[in-house]
Scaffold this motif. Structure first.
Motif, PDB file in Angstrom:
ATOM      1  N   PHE A 253       0.841  -1.072   0.008  1.00 15.02           N
ATOM      2  CA  PHE A 253      -0.059   0.080  -0.043  1.00 15.02           C
ATOM      3  C   PHE A 253       0.837   1.050   0.020  1.00 15.02           C
ATOM      4  CE2 PHE A 253      -2.256  -3.580   1.467  1.00 15.02           C
ATOM      5  CZ  PHE A 253      -3.670  -3.504   0.782  1.00 15.02           C
ATOM      6  N   LYS A 254       0.652   2.189  -1.065  1.00 17.88           N
ATOM      7  CA  LYS A 254       1.653   3.163  -1.130  1.00 17.88           C
ATOM      8  C   LYS A 254       0.887   4.448  -0.841  1.00 17.88           C
ATOM      9  CE  LYS A 254       4.180   6.057  -4.051  1.00 17.88           C
ATOM     10  NZ  LYS A 254       4.222   5.760  -5.713  1.00 17.88           N
ATOM     11  N   VAL A 255       1.879   5.445  -0.160  1.00 18.55           N
ATOM     12  CA  VAL A 255       1.289   6.659   0.155  1.00 18.55           C
ATOM     13  C   VAL A 255       2.258   7.710  -0.367  1.00 18.55           C
ATOM     14  CG1 VAL A 255      -0.161   6.098   2.272  1.00 18.55           C
ATOM     15  CG2 VAL A 255       2.295   6.627   2.652  1.00 18.55           C
ATOM     16  N   PHE A 256       2.063   8.925  -0.478  1.00 17.00           N
ATOM     17  CA  PHE A 256       2.769  10.179  -0.616  1.00 17.00           C
ATOM     18  C   PHE A 256       2.658  10.993   0.581  1.00 17.00           C
ATOM     19  CE2 PHE A 256       1.218   9.013  -5.071  1.00 17.00           C
ATOM     20  CZ  PHE A 256       2.307   9.052  -5.741  1.00 17.00           C
ATOM     21  N   THR A 257       3.898  11.741   0.729  1.00 20.42           N
ATOM     22  CA  THR A 257       3.980  12.691   2.017  1.00 20.42           C
ATOM     23  C   THR A 257       4.129  14.068   1.241  1.00 20.42           C
ATOM     24  OG1 THR A 257       6.357  12.482   1.914  1.00 20.42           O
ATOM     25  CG2 THR A 257       5.122  10.823   3.189  1.00 20.42           C
TER      26      THR A 257
ATOM     27  N   VAL B  80       6.318   4.219   0.797  1.00 22.15           N
ATOM     28  CA  VAL B  80       6.296   5.488   0.876  1.00 22.15           C
ATOM     29  C   VAL B  80       7.100   6.493   0.038  1.00 22.15           C
ATOM     30  CG1 VAL B  80       6.566   7.502   2.651  1.00 22.15           C
ATOM     31  CG2 VAL B  80       5.875   5.259   3.439  1.00 22.15           C
ATOM     32  N   HIS B  81       6.520   7.313  -1.008  1.00 24.57           N
ATOM     33  CA  HIS B  81       7.268   8.423  -1.545  1.00 24.57           C
ATOM     34  C   HIS B  81       7.606   9.289  -0.312  1.00 24.57           C
ATOM     35  CE1 HIS B  81       7.559  11.605  -4.727  1.00 24.57           C
ATOM     36  NE2 HIS B  81       7.838  11.934  -3.774  1.00 24.57           N
ATOM     37  N   ALA B  82       8.768   9.463  -0.101  1.00 25.34           N
ATOM     38  CA  ALA B  82       9.320  10.146   1.029  1.00 25.34           C
ATOM     39  C   ALA B  82       9.810  11.631   0.811  1.00 25.34           C
ATOM     40  CB  ALA B  82      10.170   9.445   2.129  1.00 25.34           C
TER      41      ALA B  82
ATOM     42  N   VAL C 139      10.231   3.879  -1.468  1.00 24.24           N
ATOM     43  CA  VAL C 139      10.450   4.079  -2.944  1.00 24.24           C
ATOM     44  C   VAL C 139      11.636   5.128  -3.086  1.00 24.24           C
ATOM     45  CG1 VAL C 139       8.066   3.189  -3.351  1.00 24.24           C
ATOM     46  CG2 VAL C 139       8.471   5.664  -3.679  1.00 24.24           C
ATOM     47  N   HIS C 140      12.225   5.010  -4.230  1.00 27.72           N
ATOM     48  CA  HIS C 140      13.034   5.760  -5.079  1.00 27.72           C
ATOM     49  C   HIS C 140      13.677   6.692  -3.910  1.00 27.72           C
ATOM     50  CE1 HIS C 140       9.740   8.988  -4.566  1.00 27.72           C
ATOM     51  NE2 HIS C 140       9.256   8.542  -5.553  1.00 27.72           N
ATOM     52  N   VAL C 141      14.808   6.233  -3.158  1.00 29.65           N
ATOM     53  CA  VAL C 141      15.488   6.775  -2.107  1.00 29.65           C
ATOM     54  C   VAL C 141      16.677   7.636  -3.138  1.00 29.65           C
ATOM     55  CG1 VAL C 141      17.253   6.762  -0.505  1.00 29.65           C
ATOM     56  CG2 VAL C 141      15.105   5.368  -0.321  1.00 29.65           C
TER      57      VAL C 141
ATOM     58  N   ALA D 270      12.495  15.135 -12.452  1.00 27.80           N
ATOM     59  CA  ALA D 270      11.454  14.150 -11.882  1.00 27.80           C
ATOM     60  C   ALA D 270      11.675  14.261 -10.272  1.00 27.80           C
ATOM     61  CB  ALA D 270      12.080  12.916 -12.020  1.00 27.80           C
ATOM     62  N   SER D 271      10.557  13.601  -9.732  1.00 26.28           N
ATOM     63  CA  SER D 271      10.643  14.050  -8.282  1.00 26.28           C
ATOM     64  C   SER D 271      10.650  12.500  -8.025  1.00 26.28           C
ATOM     65  CB  SER D 271       9.297  14.400  -7.923  1.00 26.28           C
ATOM     66  OG  SER D 271       9.197  15.871  -8.532  1.00 26.28           O
ATOM     67  N   PRO D 272      11.471  12.408  -6.566  1.00 25.95           N
ATOM     68  CA  PRO D 272      12.617  13.487  -6.511  1.00 25.95           C
ATOM     69  C   PRO D 272      13.321  13.905  -7.313  1.00 25.95           C
ATOM     70  CG  PRO D 272      12.736  11.276  -4.727  1.00 25.95           C
ATOM     71  CD  PRO D 272      11.858  11.091  -5.873  1.00 25.95           C
TER      72      PRO D 272
ATOM     73  N   THR E  28      12.657   1.726 -11.203  1.00 24.88           N
ATOM     74  CA  THR E  28      12.871   2.577 -11.978  1.00 24.88           C
ATOM     75  C   THR E  28      12.052   4.056 -11.922  1.00 24.88           C
ATOM     76  OG1 THR E  28      11.536   1.741 -13.729  1.00 24.88           O
ATOM     77  CG2 THR E  28      13.944   1.043 -13.460  1.00 24.88           C
ATOM     78  N   ASP E  29      10.631   3.829 -11.671  1.00 22.20           N
ATOM     79  CA  ASP E  29       9.839   4.997 -11.382  1.00 22.20           C
ATOM     80  C   ASP E  29       9.702   5.189 -12.870  1.00 22.20           C
ATOM     81  OD1 ASP E  29       8.369   6.705 -10.230  1.00 22.20           O
ATOM     82  OD2 ASP E  29       9.855   7.968  -9.397  1.00 22.20           O
ATOM     83  N   HIS E  30       9.366   4.286 -13.617  1.00 20.18           N
ATOM     84  CA  HIS E  30       9.316   4.604 -15.034  1.00 20.18           C
ATOM     85  C   HIS E  30       8.136   5.344 -15.506  1.00 20.18           C
ATOM     86  CE1 HIS E  30       9.844   3.350 -19.461  1.00 20.18           C
ATOM     87  NE2 HIS E  30       8.883   3.413 -19.685  1.00 20.18           N
TER      88      HIS E  30
END
Ligand code: URP
Ligand code: ZN
Ligand code: ZN
Length: 445
Positions: free
Chosen positions: A147-151, A181-183, A237-239, A279-281, A306-308
Motif C-alpha cells: 500500500f503506497k502513500v505520498f508525503t 512511501v514516497h518520502a 520508494v526511490h531513495v 523528476a521527483s525526487p 525505475t519509477d518509469h
C-alpha cells in the motif's frame, strides 16, 4: 509442452553462480532428472550469462498527470521493459474520487491486461476514510499486499498527512500489509519552492533546489517513527540521496533506489537538456552518490526500481517554468543493462546483481520463489546475455515511445534472449509476438 535445455551457461541467481545446464518444461524451471522429452530443444549457452528475469518494483504505465498521461502505457512500456530483461513489473493503482480501493485495483488490472510482462499492483492510498481501511483484509486476500502513500503532492490531492499515514500503518501492521512511501516532506518543499516562484526563478535547476535533500531526510525520519510505533513493515520508494539513505538505514527501513540517482546528478539540470531531467525526487549532488552505491552493494538498499514515467522531449522542453514540466523519467528498459555493464566493469558479484534486480523484490513483495529464482518449480523467467557485446550504440534500438533517454551516454549491455514463463519474448535481440502477461497475486511472507 515446450521443453528447453540451456546447455553450459553461467547460471546466476541470488543464491548461486555456476556453469551448468538449466532445464525448462512448459512455464517452469525443472530438475534435470525430469528430462523425459527426447525432442527437447538444446541451446548452447557457453560463454553466456543467464539471470532470472528482472522484476521492476516501481513503474507508472500511462498515469494521469495535469496535462494528460505519461507516454508509455502498459503495451508500449512492457515492450520496452522486456527489451531490457524485465519480465515482471509492479505498478500502482490510481484512486479516483468516490472510488473504492477494490474498484481502483480492478480498473488498473484491466489496463494492465495489455502488459507483456507479468504484473503485480501496489494499492495507492491517496485519501484516508474508514471504509477504505476496511477494504484492506479483502485486498490482501486477493493478492494486493503493498500500500503506497505520498508525503507530498498536496496540490494534486495525492498526499496523506503523517497522522493519516500512522492510522494506515496501524491497520497494515494488524493485517501483515507493507507500507510503501514516497518520502519528501511537503512542508519543507512548499517553504523552499515559494522562494523560487516568488523571485521568478523558473529554470530546471530550481526544481532540484525546491525539493531539497532535507525534504527526503525529514520525511524518512518521520516515517521511521511511524514504523517503530506501529510495527508496520515500511519500504521507502526511490531513495534519491546519500543522507536520505543513511536516515533510512538508521531507521531500519526497507529501501529502493533508481538508476537516475546512481548515474546522474544535479549538474544535469544545467545542461541544454536540463528540463528533460525533471523528476521527483530530483537529481541530487554527486557527493551523496557513493553512499547510495554503498547502500545498494551492502543491500541495505534492497531493490532497484525505475519509477518509469517518460514523456516526449517536446512536452518537457517547451515549458517555461520548472513547476509546469511533466515530472518523470523513463528507465524500465535501460535499468538492468546499465547495472550489468557497471557490475562487469567493476567486477562486482553478479549474484548480488540478481538479488537487487530480481530476488529481493520477489521476497519483499510476496512473489518468491515463483519469481526471482532458478529453483525447480519457479517460473521460467530468464535472460541470456553475451557479456562480450559492445556496451555502446544501443540508444537507437530502444522500444519506449519516448524519443529521449536520460542515460544515452552511458555503457549498457542488453540481453540477447528473454524468456517469460517458458515463452521466448526476445530472441537474438528481436521482440517476438507473444502472449500477454498475467496478474501476480502477492502473498504475505
Ligand atoms: O517524477 C516522478 N517520479 N513521477 C512519477 C510519480 C512519482 O512520484 O513516483
Ligand atoms: Zn514517487
Ligand atoms: Zn513513482
Amino acid at each position: 509442452m515446450s521443453e528447453y535445455i540451456l546447455r553450459n551457461g553461467r547460471v546466476i541467481d541470488g543464491e548461486s553462480d555456476e556453469v551448468r545446464d538449466l532445464l525448462i518444461q512448459g512455464e517452469k524451471i525443472t530438475p534435470f532428472e525430469q528430462l523425459n522429452n527426447p525432442d527437447a530443444e538444446t541451446i548452447d549457452c557457453s560463454g553466456k550469462l543467464i539471470f532470472p528475469g528482472v522484476i521492476d518494483p516501481h513503474t507508472h504505465m500511462g498515469i494521469p498527470i495535469k496535462s494528460g498521461f505519461s507516454l508509455d502505457d502498459f503495451a508500449s512500456g512492457s515492450k520496452s521493459a522486456i527489451h531490457g530483461g524485465v519480465t515482471s513489473i509492479l505498478d500502482f493503482s490510481i484512486l479516483e474520487a468516490g472510488q473504492t480501493l477494490v474498484d481502483s485495483i480492478e480498473q488498473r488490472k484491466e489496463a494492465a491486461a495489455q502488459s507483456l510482462c507479468d504484473f503485480g499492483i501496489h494499492c495507492n492510498v491517496t485519501r484516508l476514510e474508514e471504509s477504505l481501511l476496511n477494504e484492506i483484509p479483502t485486498l490482501i486476500d486477493h493478492g494486493i499486499t503493498s500500500f503506497k502513500v505520498f508525503t507530498t503532492y498536496a496540490e494534486a490531492k495525492m498526499m496523506l498527512s503523517y497522522e493519516e499515514i500512522e492510522v494506515l500503518a496501524t491497520h497494515l501492521a494488524k493485517h501483515g500489509g507493507l507500507l510503501m512511501v514516497h518520502a519528501e516532506d511537503n512542508t519543507t518543499i512548499e517553504a523552499a519552492g515559494k522562494d523560487y516562484y516568488g523571485r521568478g526563478l523558473a529554470e530546471a535547476k530550481y526544481h532540484g533546489m525546491s525539493r531539497p535533500v532535507e525534504a527526503e531526510v525529514t520525511a524518512i525520519q518521520k516515517i521511521g517513527g511511524i514504523a517503530q510505533r506501529t510495527g508496520c513493515k515500511v519500504y521507502i520508494v526511490h531513495v534519491s540521496s546519500g543522507p536520505g539513505y543513511l536516515e533510512g538505514k538508521k531507521q531500519g527501513l526497507l529501501m529502493e533506489t533508481c538508476p537516475q540517482y546512481l548515474f546522474l546528478d544535479d549538474q544535469d539540470y544545467l545542461s541544454p537538456d536540463g528540463n528533460m531531467f525533471v523528476a521527483s525526487p530530483p537529481l541530487r549532488p554527486k557527493a551523496g552518490q557513493s553512499d547510495l552505491w554503498d547502500g545498494l552493494l551492502s543491500e541495505h538498499i534492497s531493490t532497484l526500481g525505475t519509477d518509469h514515467c517518460p514523456f516526449h522531449s517536446h512536452d518537457k522542453a517547451n515549458v517555461d517554468a520548472f513547476e509546469h514540466i511533466p515530472n518523470g523519467l523513463g528507465g524500465v528498459e535501460t535499468s538492468f543493462p546499465l547495472l550489468l555493464a557497471h557490475f562487469l566493469e567493476k567486477d562486482y558479484d553478479l549474484s548480488l546483481l540478481a538479488r537487487i534486480t530480481s530476488q529481493n523484490s520477489a521476497k519483499i513483495f510476496g512473489l518468491f520463489p515463483q519469481k526471482g529464482s532458478f529453483k525447480p518449480g519457479s517460473d521460467a523467467d530468464l535472460i541470456i546475455v553475451d557479456p562480450t557485446v559492445p556496451a555502446n550504440g544501443w540508444e537507437k534500438e530502444l522500444l519506449s515511445k519516448s524519443d529521449w533517454c536520460a542515460f544515452s551516454n552511458l555503457p549498457a549491455i542488453f540481453p540477447q534472449d528473454v524468456m517469460r514463463r517458458g515463452e521466448w519474448m526476445i530472441q537474438a535481440g528481436k521482440l517476438i509476438d507473444s502472449e500477454r502477461g498475467k496478474f501476480l497475486a502477492a502473498s504475505i511472507s
